[in-house]
Design an enzyme around this catalytic site. Structure first.
Site, PDB file in Angstrom:
ATOM      1  N   PRO A 166       0.834  -1.206   0.000  1.00  0.00           N
ATOM      2  CG  PRO A 166       0.004  -1.014   2.178  1.00  0.00           C
ATOM      3  CD  PRO A 166       0.829  -1.908   1.299  1.00  0.00           C
ATOM      4  CB  VAL A 167       0.916   4.425  -1.827  1.00  0.00           C
ATOM      5  CG1 VAL A 167       1.596   3.805  -3.011  1.00  0.00           C
ATOM      6  CG2 VAL A 167      -0.562   4.601  -2.125  1.00  0.00           C
ATOM      7  N   GLY A 210       6.126   6.213   4.940  1.00  0.00           N
ATOM      8  CA  GLY A 210       6.890   5.492   5.960  1.00  0.00           C
ATOM      9  C   GLY A 210       7.159   4.040   5.624  1.00  0.00           C
ATOM     10  CB  SER A 247       8.913   7.128  -2.923  1.00  0.00           C
ATOM     11  OG  SER A 247       9.837   7.110  -1.865  1.00  0.00           O
ATOM     12  CB  ALA A 248      12.539   3.283  -2.022  1.00  0.00           C
ATOM     13  CB  ALA A 249       8.550  -0.126  -3.238  1.00  0.00           C
ATOM     14  CG  ASP A 276      13.629   4.546   2.462  1.00  0.00           C
ATOM     15  OD1 ASP A 276      14.194   4.213   3.516  1.00  0.00           O
ATOM     16  OD2 ASP A 276      12.658   5.316   2.428  1.00  0.00           O
TER      17      ASP A 276
HETATM   18  C1  MEV Z   1      12.835   7.600   5.132  1.00  0.00           C
HETATM   19  O1  MEV Z   1      12.220   6.343   4.924  1.00  0.00           O
HETATM   20  C2  MEV Z   1      14.088   7.447   5.935  1.00  0.00           C
HETATM   21  C3  MEV Z   1      14.841   8.741   6.201  1.00  0.00           C
HETATM   22  O2  MEV Z   1      15.935   8.390   7.072  1.00  0.00           O
HETATM   23  C4  MEV Z   1      15.360   9.365   4.945  1.00  0.00           C
HETATM   24  C5  MEV Z   1      16.478   8.584   4.296  1.00  0.00           C
HETATM   25  O3  MEV Z   1      17.175   7.846   4.980  1.00  0.00           O
HETATM   26  O4  MEV Z   1      16.678   8.770   3.082  1.00  0.00           O
HETATM   27  C6  MEV Z   1      13.983   9.752   6.943  1.00  0.00           C
END
Ligand code: MEV
Length: 308
Positions: free
Chosen positions: A94-95, A98, A102-104, A145
């Site tokens: 799910p989007v 946290g 976005s990375a996925a 990420d």
């Molecule tokens: C975001 O998921 C994690 C952060 O530490 C940013 C990052 O490491 O690129 C907030």
């Protein structure tokens, strides 16, 4: 047609500190994003986003997604004028903020383009491209990420030139609960805010960052010893440090307290914070269910998962 996937992630220790060179510990989720790339009549790029998640997420990230795709195409030397394409995003991740959505998606898209254009890129190269794409969402990403999204598993990550990734082994997989605050956060703003406050208050922040560094080393040892009691306590301490650098939020604090009250061994926000998700350590199915259902009763969306 080209296809690719990227894992979501849950940061167990060290978010934000990892941006500034402190090691972090993250686990990929079993849920992932899938991308399909097809030739398109054009002009340009057509993105169809079928991912489910927090209301407003897709809309509020539209501009960053566009910018991220530009970085991806540039890194892959693809000229849209010659190769107009359609990208469809789906999968079971799910989007939520946290969870590394976005990375996925960055990893999934890079893999799908590599597949479509028979580039046969290595994971290392996919990870580099996804790092470029992540800059649109996080400004100054650490790389944790996209690394978790590319390789999966439980990892120890340290930013540097080059960044270092090690796989961590634990005795058995452990149940966790991820609770979504329902608040969409802008990681780029939150990351920039920490950097600004760190620069303004060097004494205060140097001490917190030193504590975060000591904590993550202890966490690694505890995970490797499978001393989950200590892992939980360290998650609670990590949450205090995250509150001190002002990246927690009202809903996150509520969920963290609720999880602990219901018996979680430790709980903290995970990822960029302010909104987005928290994670609770809930060894055994019964405890996982108790914590997860308490959050659901309060109207929050949760994911029941395992790390390791
Ligand atoms: C975001 O998921 C994690 C952060 O530490 C940013 C990052 O490491 O690129 C907030």
């Amino acid at each position: 047609m080209g296809k690719g996937h990227g894992f979501g992630k849950v940061i167990m220790f060290g978010e934000h500190f990892v941006v500034h060179g402190v090691p972090g510990i993250a686990s990929a989720t079993s849920l992932s994003t899938e991308a399909i790339v097809k030739k398109f009549k054009g002009p340009g790029l057509n993105v169809i986003d079928n991912r489910k998640g927090t209301e407003g997420y897709t809309q509020s990230k539209k501009e960053q997604q566009k910018e991220s795709l530009e970085y991806t195409l540039k890194a892959m030397s693809i000229d849209l004028k010659k190769n107009p394409m359609e990208i469809t995003l789906g999968g079971d991740l799910p989007v939520f903020s946290g969870i590394g959505a976005s990375a996925a998606s960055a990893v999934a898209i890079a893999r799908a383009i590599s597949d479509e254009f028979r580039m046969n890129l290595s994971d290392e190269r996919i990870n580099e491209i996804a790092y470029e794409a992540e800059k649109a969402y996080a400004g100054n990403p650490s790389g944790i990420d996209n690394t978790a999204a590319t390789y999966g598993g439980l990892i120890w990550f340290m930013r540097g030139a080059p960044s270092k990734m090690e796989r961590l082994k634990i005795k058995n997989p452990v149940e966790i609960v991820m609770g979504n605050s329902g608040v969409v956060a802008d990681t780029k703003e939150v990351v920039a805010g920490v950097a600004e406050r760190k620069q303004k208050n060097p004494q205060k922040y140097d001490k917190i960052f030193k504590d975060a560094e000591e904590l993550v080393h202890k966490a690694r040892k505890s995970l490797e010893r499978f001393d989950l009691k200590t892992v939980g306590e360290l998650m609670n301490e990590n949450q205090k440090l995250l509150q001190e650098i002002e990246v927690s939020g009202k809903e996150l604090d509520f969920l963290v307290k609720l999880a602990r009250d219901k018996g979680a061994w430790g709980a903290k926000l995970t990822g960029g914070g302010v909104g987005g998700c928290m994670v609770a350590l809930t060894p055994r199915k019964e405890l996982q269910e108790k914590v997860a259902s308490a959050m659901e009763k309060e109207g929050f969306k949760v994911l029941r998962m395992k790390i390791g």
